[in-house]
Design a protein around this motif. Structure first.
Motif, PDB file in Angstrom:
ATOM      1  N   ARG A 187       0.830  -1.209   0.000  1.00 27.15           N
ATOM      2  CA  ARG A 187       0.000   0.000   0.000  1.00 27.15           C
ATOM      3  C   ARG A 187       0.862   1.255   0.000  1.00 27.15           C
ATOM      4  O   ARG A 187       0.545   2.234  -0.689  1.00 27.15           O
ATOM      5  CB  ARG A 187      -0.914  -0.008   1.226  1.00 27.15           C
ATOM      6  CG  ARG A 187      -2.044  -1.025   1.148  1.00 27.15           C
ATOM      7  CD  ARG A 187      -2.926  -0.973   2.386  1.00 27.15           C
ATOM      8  NE  ARG A 187      -4.012  -1.933   2.301  1.00 27.15           N
ATOM      9  CZ  ARG A 187      -4.900  -2.139   3.265  1.00 27.15           C
ATOM     10  NH1 ARG A 187      -4.817  -1.434   4.403  1.00 27.15           N
ATOM     11  NH2 ARG A 187      -5.859  -3.016   3.118  1.00 27.15           N
ATOM     12  N   GLU A 188       1.946   1.226   0.780  1.00 26.43           N
ATOM     13  CA  GLU A 188       2.850   2.382   0.799  1.00 26.43           C
ATOM     14  C   GLU A 188       3.457   2.620  -0.580  1.00 26.43           C
ATOM     15  O   GLU A 188       3.541   3.756  -1.043  1.00 26.43           O
ATOM     16  CB  GLU A 188       3.959   2.156   1.827  1.00 26.43           C
ATOM     17  CG  GLU A 188       3.489   2.237   3.275  1.00 26.43           C
ATOM     18  CD  GLU A 188       4.631   2.007   4.246  1.00 26.43           C
ATOM     19  OE1 GLU A 188       5.781   1.838   3.778  1.00 26.43           O
ATOM     20  OE2 GLU A 188       4.388   2.002   5.460  1.00 26.43           O
ATOM     21  N   ILE A 189       3.877   1.526  -1.229  1.00 27.37           N
ATOM     22  CA  ILE A 189       4.454   1.658  -2.568  1.00 27.37           C
ATOM     23  C   ILE A 189       3.411   2.184  -3.540  1.00 27.37           C
ATOM     24  O   ILE A 189       3.700   3.031  -4.393  1.00 27.37           O
ATOM     25  CB  ILE A 189       5.004   0.296  -3.047  1.00 27.37           C
ATOM     26  CG1 ILE A 189       6.199  -0.112  -2.178  1.00 27.37           C
ATOM     27  CG2 ILE A 189       5.406   0.360  -4.513  1.00 27.37           C
ATOM     28  CD1 ILE A 189       6.717  -1.505  -2.478  1.00 27.37           C
ATOM     29  N   GLY A 190       2.167   1.682  -3.421  1.00 28.56           N
ATOM     30  CA  GLY A 190       1.093   2.148  -4.290  1.00 28.56           C
ATOM     31  C   GLY A 190       0.821   3.633  -4.118  1.00 28.56           C
ATOM     32  O   GLY A 190       0.639   4.359  -5.102  1.00 28.56           O
ATOM     33  N   LYS A 191       0.826   4.097  -2.860  1.00 28.79           N
ATOM     34  CA  LYS A 191       0.602   5.523  -2.605  1.00 28.79           C
ATOM     35  C   LYS A 191       1.737   6.367  -3.181  1.00 28.79           C
ATOM     36  O   LYS A 191       1.500   7.444  -3.740  1.00 28.79           O
ATOM     37  CB  LYS A 191       0.473   5.772  -1.098  1.00 28.79           C
ATOM     38  CG  LYS A 191      -0.807   5.218  -0.486  1.00 28.79           C
ATOM     39  CD  LYS A 191      -0.851   5.471   1.010  1.00 28.79           C
ATOM     40  CE  LYS A 191      -2.127   4.919   1.618  1.00 28.79           C
ATOM     41  NZ  LYS A 191      -2.178   5.131   3.091  1.00 28.79           N
ATOM     42  N   LYS A 192       2.973   5.883  -3.049  1.00 30.51           N
ATOM     43  CA  LYS A 192       4.114   6.612  -3.602  1.00 30.51           C
ATOM     44  C   LYS A 192       4.018   6.702  -5.117  1.00 30.51           C
ATOM     45  O   LYS A 192       4.314   7.742  -5.717  1.00 30.51           O
ATOM     46  CB  LYS A 192       5.424   5.930  -3.201  1.00 30.51           C
ATOM     47  CG  LYS A 192       5.802   6.124  -1.744  1.00 30.51           C
ATOM     48  CD  LYS A 192       7.130   5.453  -1.438  1.00 30.51           C
ATOM     49  CE  LYS A 192       7.519   5.647   0.020  1.00 30.51           C
ATOM     50  NZ  LYS A 192       8.817   4.979   0.337  1.00 30.51           N
ATOM     51  N   GLU A 193       3.599   5.607  -5.751  1.00 26.60           N
ATOM     52  CA  GLU A 193       3.469   5.610  -7.202  1.00 26.60           C
ATOM     53  C   GLU A 193       2.378   6.570  -7.654  1.00 26.60           C
ATOM     54  O   GLU A 193       2.526   7.248  -8.671  1.00 26.60           O
ATOM     55  CB  GLU A 193       3.170   4.192  -7.698  1.00 26.60           C
ATOM     56  CG  GLU A 193       4.348   3.245  -7.560  1.00 26.60           C
ATOM     57  CD  GLU A 193       4.013   1.842  -8.022  1.00 26.60           C
ATOM     58  OE1 GLU A 193       2.812   1.565  -8.242  1.00 26.60           O
ATOM     59  OE2 GLU A 193       4.944   1.024  -8.166  1.00 26.60           O
ATOM     60  N   VAL A 194       1.282   6.628  -6.894  1.00 25.37           N
ATOM     61  CA  VAL A 194       0.206   7.556  -7.227  1.00 25.37           C
ATOM     62  C   VAL A 194       0.681   8.993  -7.111  1.00 25.37           C
ATOM     63  O   VAL A 194       0.412   9.831  -7.987  1.00 25.37           O
ATOM     64  CB  VAL A 194      -1.023   7.322  -6.313  1.00 25.37           C
ATOM     65  CG1 VAL A 194      -2.045   8.447  -6.474  1.00 25.37           C
ATOM     66  CG2 VAL A 194      -1.665   5.984  -6.628  1.00 25.37           C
ATOM     67  N   ARG A 195       1.405   9.299  -6.010  1.00 28.61           N
ATOM     68  CA  ARG A 195       1.930  10.657  -5.830  1.00 28.61           C
ATOM     69  C   ARG A 195       2.925  11.006  -6.935  1.00 28.61           C
ATOM     70  O   ARG A 195       2.935  12.126  -7.446  1.00 28.61           O
ATOM     71  CB  ARG A 195       2.591  10.790  -4.455  1.00 28.61           C
ATOM     72  CG  ARG A 195       1.609  10.811  -3.297  1.00 28.61           C
ATOM     73  CD  ARG A 195       2.282  11.315  -2.026  1.00 28.61           C
ATOM     74  NE  ARG A 195       3.328  10.423  -1.578  1.00 28.61           N
ATOM     75  CZ  ARG A 195       3.136   9.436  -0.695  1.00 28.61           C
ATOM     76  NH1 ARG A 195       1.937   9.224  -0.194  1.00 28.61           N
ATOM     77  NH2 ARG A 195       4.145   8.673  -0.316  1.00 28.61           N
ATOM     78  N   HIS A 196       3.764  10.030  -7.311  1.00 27.43           N
ATOM     79  CA  HIS A 196       4.739  10.267  -8.380  1.00 27.43           C
ATOM     80  C   HIS A 196       4.023  10.517  -9.705  1.00 27.43           C
ATOM     81  O   HIS A 196       4.418  11.420 -10.469  1.00 27.43           O
ATOM     82  CB  HIS A 196       5.662   9.058  -8.500  1.00 27.43           C
ATOM     83  CG  HIS A 196       6.663   9.185  -9.602  1.00 27.43           C
ATOM     84  ND1 HIS A 196       7.703  10.093  -9.563  1.00 27.43           N
ATOM     85  CD2 HIS A 196       6.772   8.531 -10.805  1.00 27.43           C
ATOM     86  CE1 HIS A 196       8.415   9.993 -10.669  1.00 27.43           C
ATOM     87  NE2 HIS A 196       7.875   9.044 -11.440  1.00 27.43           N
ATOM     88  N   ALA A 197       2.985   9.723  -9.974  1.00 33.92           N
ATOM     89  CA  ALA A 197       2.230   9.897 -11.215  1.00 33.92           C
ATOM     90  C   ALA A 197       1.555  11.263 -11.252  1.00 33.92           C
ATOM     91  O   ALA A 197       1.529  11.929 -12.298  1.00 33.92           O
ATOM     92  CB  ALA A 197       1.189   8.789 -11.347  1.00 33.92           C
TER      93      ALA A 197
END
Length: 226
Positions: A187-197
Motif C-alpha cells: 500500500r505504501e508503494i502504491g501511494k508513492k506511485e500515485v503521488r509520483h504519477a
C-alpha cells in the motif's frame, strides 16, 4: 507471619513471571506485525541487548571486576544501539542475525555444539540475505522472530508444556504477520506511485501550458511582422 510473608512472596513472584510472559507475547506481536515499519526501534533494542550480552561475556572471560564489566557492557550496548538506529542496514544485519539464530534455536532445540553452529549459520545467512534484499528479508525474519516470541509468551502463560502448540502458534503468527507487513508495504508503494504519477502529470501540464504560451507569443510576433 512467616507463612503469610512467604505466600505473599510467591504471589508476587508469580505475578512478575506472568507479567514477563505477557510482555514477551506483546513484544512478539509488535515485532511480527510492525517489523519493517519500526525496524529502527528493533535495531536499537537488539543492538542494546547484544552489546550488553557481549560486554558481560567478554568481561567475565577476561576476569574483570564487576563494576568494570558493567561499564564495558553498558558502553558496548549503547554503541551498538546508536549504530543500529543511525545505520539502518547495519542494525538490520544484527537484527536478522539474532532473530534468525533465536528462531532456529527455538525450532531445532540444539543439543550439541554442532547444532548450535548450524543455528548460527542460519542466522548469518538470513542477515547476509537482508543486505541483498533488505525489505523482504526484514519482513520475513521479523515475522518469524515475532511469531516465535509470541508463541513462547503464550505457551508459557498457558503452561501447557505442549511442544506442538508452540509450533502452531509461531507458524500461524509468522504467516499472518508477514502477510500484514507485505500488505502494508504494498500500500505504501502504491501511494508513492500515485503521488509520483500526479507529480509527473502536473509537470507535463505545466510544460504544456508553457508551450501554449510560447505558441501564442510566436503567433503575436508573426502578426506584428505582417
Amino acid at each position: 507471619m512467616g507463612y503469610v510473608t512467604d505466600a505473599a512472596g510467591l504471589l508476587f513472584d508469580g505475578a512478575m513471571t506472568q507479567a514477563v510472559y505477557i510482555i514477551v507475547a506483546v513484544l512478539g506481536l509488535l515485532v511480527c506485525v510492525l517489523g519493517l515499519k519500526l525496524v529502527r526501534v528493533w535495531n536499537v533494542l537488539t543492538g542494546l541487548a547484544v552489546g550488553l550480552g557481549a560486554g558481560m561475556a567478554a568481561g567475565w572471560m577476561l576476569g574483570l571486576e564487576t563494576n568494570v564489566i558493567l561499564i564495558v557492557s553498558l558502553a558496548a550496548g549503547v554503541i551498538l544501539a546508536v549504530l543500529g538506529g543511525v545505520l539502518k542496514k547495519f542494525g538490520a544485519f544484527i537484527l536478522c542475525l539474532v532473530g534468525g539464530f533465536s528462531v532456529a534455536v527455538q525450532a531445532i532445540n540444539p543439543t550439541n555444539a554442532i547444532m548450535i553452529a548450524v543455528c548460527g549459520a542460519i542466522g548469518l545467512i538470513l542477515a547476509i540475505l537482508a543486505m541483498l534484499m533488505f525489505e523482504p528479508m526484514v519482513i520475513i525474519v521479523t515475522g518469524l522472530f515475532g511469531g516465535a516470541l509470541l508463541a513462547s509468551g503464550v505457551e508459557c502463560l498457558l503452561g501447557s508444556g505442549l511442544i506442538w502448540l508452540w509450533y502452531v502458534i509461531a507458524l500461524a503468527a509468522a504467516l499472518v504477520g508477514m502477510g500484514i507487513q507485505f500488505t502494508l508495504r504494498a500500500r505504501e508503494i502504491g501511494k508513492k506511485e500515485v503521488r509520483h504519477a500526479q507529480a509527473v502529470k502536473e509537470e507535463i501540464s505545466k510544460e504544456a501550458e508553457v508551450e501554449q504560451m510560447r505558441a501564442l507569443l510566436d503567433d503575436d510576433e508573426n502578426e506584428e511582422e505582417e
